[in-house]
Design a protein around this motif. Structure first.
Motif, PDB file in Angstrom:
ATOM      1  N   SER A  29      -6.542 -96.359 -13.980  1.00  0.00           N
ATOM      2  CA  SER A  29      -5.370 -96.454 -13.083  1.00  0.00           C
ATOM      3  C   SER A  29      -4.769 -95.244 -12.734  1.00  0.00           C
ATOM      4  CB  SER A  29      -4.088 -97.131 -14.087  1.00  0.00           C
ATOM      5  OG  SER A  29      -3.809 -96.385 -14.931  1.00  0.00           O
ATOM      6  N   THR A  30      -5.391 -94.139 -12.692  1.00  0.00           N
ATOM      7  CA  THR A  30      -4.937 -92.709 -12.038  1.00  0.00           C
ATOM      8  C   THR A  30      -6.005 -92.557 -10.653  1.00  0.00           C
ATOM      9  OG1 THR A  30      -6.432 -91.684 -13.288  1.00  0.00           O
ATOM     10  CG2 THR A  30      -3.942 -91.983 -14.150  1.00  0.00           C
ATOM     11  N   TYR A  31      -6.818 -93.572 -10.307  1.00  0.00           N
ATOM     12  CA  TYR A  31      -7.793 -93.188  -9.410  1.00  0.00           C
ATOM     13  C   TYR A  31      -7.794 -94.274  -8.200  1.00  0.00           C
ATOM     14  CZ  TYR A  31     -10.384 -90.039 -12.185  1.00  0.00           C
ATOM     15  OH  TYR A  31     -10.767 -88.855 -13.088  1.00  0.00           O
ATOM     16  N   GLY A  32      -7.507 -93.646  -6.814  1.00  0.00           N
ATOM     17  CA  GLY A  32      -7.768 -94.439  -5.920  1.00  0.00           C
ATOM     18  C   GLY A  32      -9.045 -94.774  -5.474  1.00  0.00           C
ATOM     19  N   MET A  33      -9.243 -95.991  -5.188  1.00  0.00           N
ATOM     20  CA  MET A  33     -10.837 -96.544  -5.067  1.00  0.00           C
ATOM     21  C   MET A  33     -11.161 -96.804  -3.801  1.00  0.00           C
ATOM     22  SD  MET A  33     -11.935 -96.238  -8.319  1.00  0.00           S
ATOM     23  CE  MET A  33     -13.156 -97.240  -8.116  1.00  0.00           C
ATOM     24  N   GLY A  34     -12.433 -96.518  -3.271  1.00  0.00           N
ATOM     25  CA  GLY A  34     -12.896 -96.971  -2.026  1.00  0.00           C
ATOM     26  C   GLY A  34     -14.146 -97.705  -2.039  1.00  0.00           C
ATOM     27  N   TRP A  35     -14.274 -98.187  -0.808  1.00  0.00           N
ATOM     28  CA  TRP A  35     -15.725 -99.027  -0.747  1.00  0.00           C
ATOM     29  C   TRP A  35     -16.244 -98.296   0.698  1.00  0.00           C
ATOM     30  CZ3 TRP A  35     -18.526-101.777  -3.920  1.00  0.00           C
ATOM     31  CH2 TRP A  35     -17.969-102.519  -4.859  1.00  0.00           C
ATOM     32  N   PHE A  36     -17.232 -97.720   0.703  1.00  0.00           N
ATOM     33  CA  PHE A  36     -18.099 -97.244   1.988  1.00  0.00           C
ATOM     34  C   PHE A  36     -19.371 -98.152   1.935  1.00  0.00           C
ATOM     35  CE2 PHE A  36     -15.718 -93.852   2.795  1.00  0.00           C
ATOM     36  CZ  PHE A  36     -14.719 -93.515   1.699  1.00  0.00           C
ATOM     37  N   ARG A  37     -19.987 -97.934   3.039  1.00  0.00           N
ATOM     38  CA  ARG A  37     -21.135 -98.626   3.453  1.00  0.00           C
ATOM     39  C   ARG A  37     -22.304 -97.719   4.287  1.00  0.00           C
ATOM     40  NH1 ARG A  37     -19.213-103.861   7.053  1.00  0.00           N
ATOM     41  NH2 ARG A  37     -18.929-102.491   8.986  1.00  0.00           N
ATOM     42  N   GLN A  38     -23.572 -97.901   4.032  1.00  0.00           N
ATOM     43  CA  GLN A  38     -24.513 -97.014   4.770  1.00  0.00           C
ATOM     44  C   GLN A  38     -25.786 -98.087   5.232  1.00  0.00           C
ATOM     45  OE1 GLN A  38     -25.969 -93.712   3.177  1.00  0.00           O
ATOM     46  NE2 GLN A  38     -26.570 -92.520   4.889  1.00  0.00           N
ATOM     47  N   ALA A  39     -25.859 -98.140   6.434  1.00  0.00           N
ATOM     48  CA  ALA A  39     -26.797 -98.964   6.954  1.00  0.00           C
ATOM     49  C   ALA A  39     -27.997 -98.207   7.388  1.00  0.00           C
ATOM     50  CB  ALA A  39     -26.327 -99.768   8.388  1.00  0.00           C
ATOM     51  N   PRO A  40     -29.284 -98.848   7.140  1.00  0.00           N
ATOM     52  CA  PRO A  40     -30.318 -98.169   7.667  1.00  0.00           C
ATOM     53  C   PRO A  40     -30.149 -97.219   8.794  1.00  0.00           C
ATOM     54  CG  PRO A  40     -30.915-100.087   7.015  1.00  0.00           C
ATOM     55  CD  PRO A  40     -29.343-100.169   7.142  1.00  0.00           C
ATOM     56  N   GLY A  41     -30.573 -95.795   8.724  1.00  0.00           N
ATOM     57  CA  GLY A  41     -30.558 -94.975   9.778  1.00  0.00           C
ATOM     58  C   GLY A  41     -29.164 -94.622  10.347  1.00  0.00           C
TER      59      GLY A  41
END
Length: 122
Positions: A29-41
């Protein structure tokens, strides 16, 4: 903090998936959370972020209106609901944690999960 992402898979365009990221080893509960993504290349890119309380969120323009980030601090889990998926959403999706931060820059995140593959077929 250890992060375990899950929920990826193969889906047709227009379909939906919900990603989960379970955290352990810290006070979630003390951490901001993120989603990231990486496509090939391609370079890794920001998708969505949520503050440690869940009161603030931010999204990449490419997913606004289609993706929703949420969290359940009682379950130490952050979610990414992805609707109206497009082939260009195909990527490995990573969750990440930043202490008391909400950020779109991946350099602000100290802890990363292993990634889960999302493939959207046309």
């Amino acid at each position: 903090v250890q992060l375990q992402a899950s929920g990826g898979g193969l889906v047709q365009a227009g379909g939906s998936l919900r990603l989960s990221c379970a955290a352990s080893g810290g006070t979630f509960s003390t951490y901001g959370m993120g989603w990231f993504r990486q496509a090939p290349g391609k370079e890794r890119e920001f998708v969505a972020t949520i503050s440690w309380s869940g009161s603030s969120t931010d999204y990449a323009d490419s997913v606004k209106g289609r993706f929703t980030i949420s969290r359940d601090n009682a379950k130490n889990t952050v979610y990414l609901q992805m609707n109206s998926l497009k082939p260009e959403d195909t990527a490995v999706y990573y969750c990440a944690a930043a202490y008391r931060q909400i950020a779109t820059n991946d350099e602000m995140y100290k802890y990363w999960g292993q990634g889960t593959q999302v493939t959207v077929s046309s």
